[in-house]
Design a protein around this motif. Structure first.
Motif, PDB file in Angstrom:
ATOM      1  N   GLY A 163       0.811  -1.212   0.000  1.00 15.08           N
ATOM      2  CA  GLY A 163       0.000   0.000   0.000  1.00 15.08           C
ATOM      3  C   GLY A 163       0.839   1.254   0.000  1.00 15.08           C
ATOM      4  N   LEU A 164       1.621   1.467   1.055  1.00 14.23           N
ATOM      5  CA  LEU A 164       2.392   2.700   1.195  1.00 14.23           C
ATOM      6  C   LEU A 164       3.499   2.825   0.163  1.00 14.23           C
ATOM      7  CD1 LEU A 164       2.661   3.032   5.084  1.00 14.23           C
ATOM      8  CD2 LEU A 164       0.990   4.058   3.520  1.00 14.23           C
ATOM      9  N   GLN A 165       4.002   1.693  -0.322  1.00 13.57           N
ATOM     10  CA  GLN A 165       5.062   1.743  -1.341  1.00 13.57           C
ATOM     11  C   GLN A 165       4.592   2.438  -2.612  1.00 13.57           C
ATOM     12  OE1 GLN A 165       7.770  -1.692  -1.911  1.00 13.57           O
ATOM     13  NE2 GLN A 165       6.941  -1.828  -3.966  1.00 13.57           N
ATOM     14  N   ASN A 166       3.299   2.353  -2.867  1.00  9.10           N
ATOM     15  CA  ASN A 166       2.765   2.908  -4.106  1.00  9.10           C
ATOM     16  C   ASN A 166       2.072   4.255  -3.923  1.00  9.10           C
ATOM     17  OD1 ASN A 166       3.374   0.840  -6.180  1.00  9.10           O
ATOM     18  ND2 ASN A 166       2.235  -0.477  -4.801  1.00  9.10           N
ATOM     19  N   GLU A 167       2.070   4.777  -2.708  1.00  2.00           N
ATOM     20  CA  GLU A 167       1.573   6.122  -2.497  1.00  2.00           C
ATOM     21  C   GLU A 167       2.693   7.123  -2.797  1.00  2.00           C
ATOM     22  OE1 GLU A 167      -1.551   6.890  -1.872  1.00  2.00           O
ATOM     23  OE2 GLU A 167      -2.203   4.806  -1.662  1.00  2.00           O
ATOM     24  N   LYS A 168       2.329   8.341  -3.177  1.00  2.00           N
ATOM     25  CA  LYS A 168       3.324   9.305  -3.645  1.00  2.00           C
ATOM     26  C   LYS A 168       4.262   9.785  -2.546  1.00  2.00           C
ATOM     27  CE  LYS A 168       0.423  11.109  -7.387  1.00  2.00           C
ATOM     28  NZ  LYS A 168      -0.301  12.303  -7.904  1.00  2.00           N
ATOM     29  N   GLN A 169       3.704  10.026  -1.376  1.00  2.00           N
ATOM     30  CA  GLN A 169       4.487  10.676  -0.335  1.00  2.00           C
ATOM     31  C   GLN A 169       5.137   9.660   0.608  1.00  2.00           C
ATOM     32  OE1 GLN A 169       1.334  10.488  -0.681  1.00  2.00           O
ATOM     33  NE2 GLN A 169       0.344  10.078   1.255  1.00  2.00           N
ATOM     34  N   PHE A 170       6.213  10.104   1.262  1.00  2.00           N
ATOM     35  CA  PHE A 170       6.866   9.293   2.284  1.00  2.00           C
ATOM     36  C   PHE A 170       6.146   9.492   3.606  1.00  2.00           C
ATOM     37  CE2 PHE A 170       9.905   8.972   5.799  1.00  2.00           C
ATOM     38  CZ  PHE A 170      10.328   7.671   5.632  1.00  2.00           C
ATOM     39  N   VAL A 171       5.705   8.406   4.193  1.00  2.00           N
ATOM     40  CA  VAL A 171       5.045   8.464   5.500  1.00  2.00           C
ATOM     41  C   VAL A 171       6.125   8.335   6.569  1.00  2.00           C
ATOM     42  CG1 VAL A 171       3.410   7.317   7.036  1.00  2.00           C
ATOM     43  CG2 VAL A 171       2.914   7.493   4.591  1.00  2.00           C
ATOM     44  N   PRO A 172       6.143   9.248   7.550  1.00  2.00           N
ATOM     45  CA  PRO A 172       7.175   9.193   8.593  1.00  2.00           C
ATOM     46  C   PRO A 172       7.252   7.823   9.265  1.00  2.00           C
ATOM     47  CG  PRO A 172       5.927  11.229   8.754  1.00  2.00           C
ATOM     48  CD  PRO A 172       5.239  10.392   7.725  1.00  2.00           C
ATOM     49  N   THR A 173       8.470   7.436   9.605  1.00  2.00           N
ATOM     50  CA  THR A 173       8.716   6.110  10.164  1.00  2.00           C
ATOM     51  C   THR A 173       7.874   5.844  11.403  1.00  2.00           C
ATOM     52  OG1 THR A 173      10.980   6.221   9.327  1.00  2.00           O
ATOM     53  CG2 THR A 173      10.517   4.560  11.013  1.00  2.00           C
ATOM     54  N   GLU A 174       7.770   6.830  12.291  1.00  4.08           N
ATOM     55  CA  GLU A 174       7.024   6.607  13.527  1.00  4.08           C
ATOM     56  C   GLU A 174       5.534   6.394  13.262  1.00  4.08           C
ATOM     57  OE1 GLU A 174       7.684  11.110  13.054  1.00  4.08           O
ATOM     58  OE2 GLU A 174       8.826   9.238  12.766  1.00  4.08           O
ATOM     59  N   ILE A 175       5.008   7.034  12.200  1.00  4.67           N
ATOM     60  CA  ILE A 175       3.597   6.826  11.843  1.00  4.67           C
ATOM     61  C   ILE A 175       3.406   5.428  11.264  1.00  4.67           C
ATOM     62  CG2 ILE A 175       1.687   7.604  10.386  1.00  4.67           C
ATOM     63  CD1 ILE A 175       2.316   9.554  12.578  1.00  4.67           C
ATOM     64  N   LYS A 176       4.323   5.004  10.411  1.00  5.63           N
ATOM     65  CA  LYS A 176       4.253   3.646   9.861  1.00  5.63           C
ATOM     66  C   LYS A 176       4.282   2.611  10.978  1.00  5.63           C
ATOM     67  CE  LYS A 176       6.775   4.360   5.542  1.00  5.63           C
ATOM     68  NZ  LYS A 176       8.116   4.169   4.992  1.00  5.63           N
ATOM     69  N   ALA A 177       5.212   2.795  11.909  1.00  9.04           N
ATOM     70  CA  ALA A 177       5.355   1.841  13.007  1.00  9.04           C
ATOM     71  C   ALA A 177       4.072   1.786  13.842  1.00  9.04           C
ATOM     72  CB  ALA A 177       6.544   2.214  13.876  1.00  9.04           C
ATOM     73  N   LYS A 178       3.473   2.928  14.105  1.00  8.81           N
ATOM     74  CA  LYS A 178       2.230   2.970  14.863  1.00  8.81           C
ATOM     75  C   LYS A 178       1.085   2.346  14.062  1.00  8.81           C
ATOM     76  CE  LYS A 178      -0.223   4.160  18.447  1.00  8.81           C
ATOM     77  NZ  LYS A 178      -0.027   3.462  19.746  1.00  8.81           N
ATOM     78  N   PHE A 179       1.075   2.559  12.766  1.00  4.79           N
ATOM     79  CA  PHE A 179       0.083   1.953  11.870  1.00  4.79           C
ATOM     80  C   PHE A 179       0.151   0.432  11.976  1.00  4.79           C
ATOM     81  CE2 PHE A 179      -0.938   1.048   7.163  1.00  4.79           C
ATOM     82  CZ  PHE A 179      -2.305   1.042   7.370  1.00  4.79           C
ATOM     83  N   ILE A 180       1.354  -0.112  11.897  1.00  6.73           N
ATOM     84  CA  ILE A 180       1.545  -1.561  11.994  1.00  6.73           C
ATOM     85  C   ILE A 180       1.102  -2.071  13.358  1.00  6.73           C
ATOM     86  CG2 ILE A 180       3.321  -3.369  12.108  1.00  6.73           C
ATOM     87  CD1 ILE A 180       4.842  -1.697   9.934  1.00  6.73           C
ATOM     88  N   GLU A 181       1.461  -1.358  14.404  1.00  8.20           N
ATOM     89  CA  GLU A 181       1.072  -1.758  15.763  1.00  8.20           C
ATOM     90  C   GLU A 181      -0.449  -1.749  15.924  1.00  8.20           C
ATOM     91  OE1 GLU A 181       1.623  -0.258  20.411  1.00  8.20           O
ATOM     92  OE2 GLU A 181       2.785   0.679  18.807  1.00  8.20           O
ATOM     93  N   THR A 182      -1.106  -0.729  15.374  1.00  7.61           N
ATOM     94  CA  THR A 182      -2.560  -0.628  15.500  1.00  7.61           C
ATOM     95  C   THR A 182      -3.268  -1.697  14.678  1.00  7.61           C
ATOM     96  OG1 THR A 182      -2.222   1.763  15.703  1.00  7.61           O
ATOM     97  CG2 THR A 182      -4.479   1.015  15.490  1.00  7.61           C
ATOM     98  N   LEU A 183      -2.712  -2.029  13.512  1.00 11.94           N
ATOM     99  CA  LEU A 183      -3.261  -3.129  12.725  1.00 11.94           C
ATOM    100  C   LEU A 183      -3.147  -4.447  13.482  1.00 11.94           C
ATOM    101  CD1 LEU A 183      -1.798  -2.186   9.212  1.00 11.94           C
ATOM    102  CD2 LEU A 183      -4.228  -2.296   9.799  1.00 11.94           C
ATOM    103  N   PHE A 184      -2.011  -4.650  14.119  1.00 13.96           N
ATOM    104  CA  PHE A 184      -1.812  -5.852  14.926  1.00 13.96           C
ATOM    105  C   PHE A 184      -2.832  -5.901  16.063  1.00 13.96           C
ATOM    106  CE2 PHE A 184       0.156  -7.865  18.660  1.00 13.96           C
ATOM    107  CZ  PHE A 184       0.340  -9.148  18.168  1.00 13.96           C
ATOM    108  N   ASP A 185      -3.054  -4.769  16.707  1.00  9.76           N
ATOM    109  CA  ASP A 185      -4.018  -4.700  17.810  1.00  9.76           C
ATOM    110  C   ASP A 185      -5.449  -5.007  17.350  1.00  9.76           C
ATOM    111  OD1 ASP A 185      -2.049  -4.077  19.617  1.00  9.76           O
ATOM    112  OD2 ASP A 185      -2.410  -1.917  19.570  1.00  9.76           O
ATOM    113  N   SER A 186      -5.726  -4.782  16.063  1.00 10.09           N
ATOM    114  CA  SER A 186      -7.063  -5.074  15.542  1.00 10.09           C
ATOM    115  C   SER A 186      -7.283  -6.563  15.299  1.00 10.09           C
ATOM    116  CB  SER A 186      -7.313  -4.306  14.235  1.00 10.09           C
ATOM    117  OG  SER A 186      -6.638  -4.915  13.148  1.00 10.09           O
ATOM    118  N   GLY A 187      -6.179  -7.348  15.333  1.00 10.67           N
ATOM    119  CA  GLY A 187      -6.302  -8.793  15.125  1.00 10.67           C
ATOM    120  C   GLY A 187      -5.552  -9.318  13.926  1.00 10.67           C
ATOM    121  N   VAL A 188      -4.867  -8.443  13.185  1.00 12.75           N
ATOM    122  CA  VAL A 188      -4.067  -8.887  12.038  1.00 12.75           C
ATOM    123  C   VAL A 188      -2.836  -9.618  12.560  1.00 12.75           C
ATOM    124  CG1 VAL A 188      -2.697  -8.159  10.053  1.00 12.75           C
ATOM    125  CG2 VAL A 188      -4.850  -6.991  10.570  1.00 12.75           C
TER     126      VAL A 188
END
Length: 305
Positions: A19-44
């Motif tokens: 997903g993010l690899q194909n978006e135009k902008q660079f998402v800050p590392t800390e936001i990506k890390a939190k995104f992954i953590e929150t996805l994990f918390d949802s049950g992924v």
């Protein structure tokens, strides 16, 4: 006719990588890390988290090592994409235990992507796969343009099966078979995945759909009927494909989870928590997210405001 749908489906979340690899902008590392953590918390529980690719060509993934380290404490199975030997070295340095390789069934697509024919890519990958399997690494092969190619048109099913067989014979653990440009229809999906499930019963078969023509959910439904119980999807429908003109994002995880829930099929993912993860990443996007469930989520928030 009675159809035996799976009781449980595994969702492989590809938003942080595909997903993010194909978006135009660079998402800050800390936001990506939190995104992954929150996805994990949802049950992924299974997730493609990053790619060890050249930052010159894919600057969105320049923080791959940091993302892996940030995910160590939460994910047992961290899938990272490795396009070449250098990517493998970097992934192994970070002690990654699940790697993804990729190749297109279409020669033209493969050349546009990595400047190699399908056979040239396969000849390079087979020895690497055998070496990595001896090291106990989980390996996933991403099969691009399995239905249609933007340059060659319809792809013959026999060519897809031939490529998949080569990977299975080499010892691959999982085949992620992709409708890269979102042109497949449910009959084509049922036909291909039924054959793959029959031919390779000891290999994980995962379906990967893009929602370019809003056919992804119908194609997932057809794949369920063919016995598939693993699907790639991207939170918020993030992504696309830079080497496939016209391809839009992956099928949205929240739409897949909602449909499966309504069918009584377990995913282990909490929809509300998943939507919270998307809230986190949407502030970094320069475009609105188009999934049905996320639009409804935003409407509910407006009512409550």
């Amino acid at each position: 006719m009675t159809i035996n749908y799976p009781k449980k489906v595994t969702i492989i979340e590809v938003g942080p990588r595909d997903g993010l690899q194909n978006e135009k902008q660079f998402v800050p590392t800390e936001i990506k890390a939190k995104f992954i953590e929150t996805l994990f918390d949802s049950g992924v529980t299974e997730m493609e988290i990053t790619s060890f690719v050249s930052p010159k060509w894919v600057p969105q993934m320049k923080d791959a090592s940091e993302i892996v380290r940030a995910s160590n404490s939460i994910l047992k199975k961290k899938i990272v994409l490795v396009p070449n030997e250098k990517g493998i070295e970097l992934a192994l340095e970070q002690k990654c235990n699940a790697l993804a390789v990729f190749v297109g069934v279409s020669d033209t697509f493969n050349k546009r992507n990595i400047n190699k024919t399908t056979k040239e890519s396969l000849d390079e990958l087979i020895p690497r796969i055998k070496r990595l399997k001896q090291m106990g690494i989980f390996l996933r092969a991403c099969i691009s343009t399995a239905f249609y190619c933007p340059f060659e048109g319809k792809i013959e099913k026999a060519k897809v099966i031939e490529l998949c067989r080569a990977f299975v014979d080499a010892g691959i653990d999982e085949l992620s078979v992709a409708d890269t440009i979102g042109m497949a229809n449910p009959i084509e999906c049922y036909d291909l995945f039924k054959d793959l499930k029959f031919l390779f019963p000891n290999t994980l078969i995962t379906a990967h759909f893009h929602d370019t023509r809003k056919m992804a959910l119908a194609n997932i439904f057809a794949s369920l009927q063919a016995g598939v119980d693993r699907f790639d999807s991207s939170a918020g429908g993030l992504g696309g494909c830079p080497f496939a003109p016209g391809a839009t994002g992956n099928v949205a995880t929240e739409d897949v989870v909602y449909m499966l829930n309504q069918m009584g099929i377990e995913t282990g993912i909490d929809l509300k928590r998943l939507l919270a993860a998307i809230d986190l990443i949407t502030s970094e996007m320069d475009r609105p997210l188009e999934s049905g469930q996320y639009k409804l989520h935003l409407q509910e928030r407006l009512k409550q405001a």
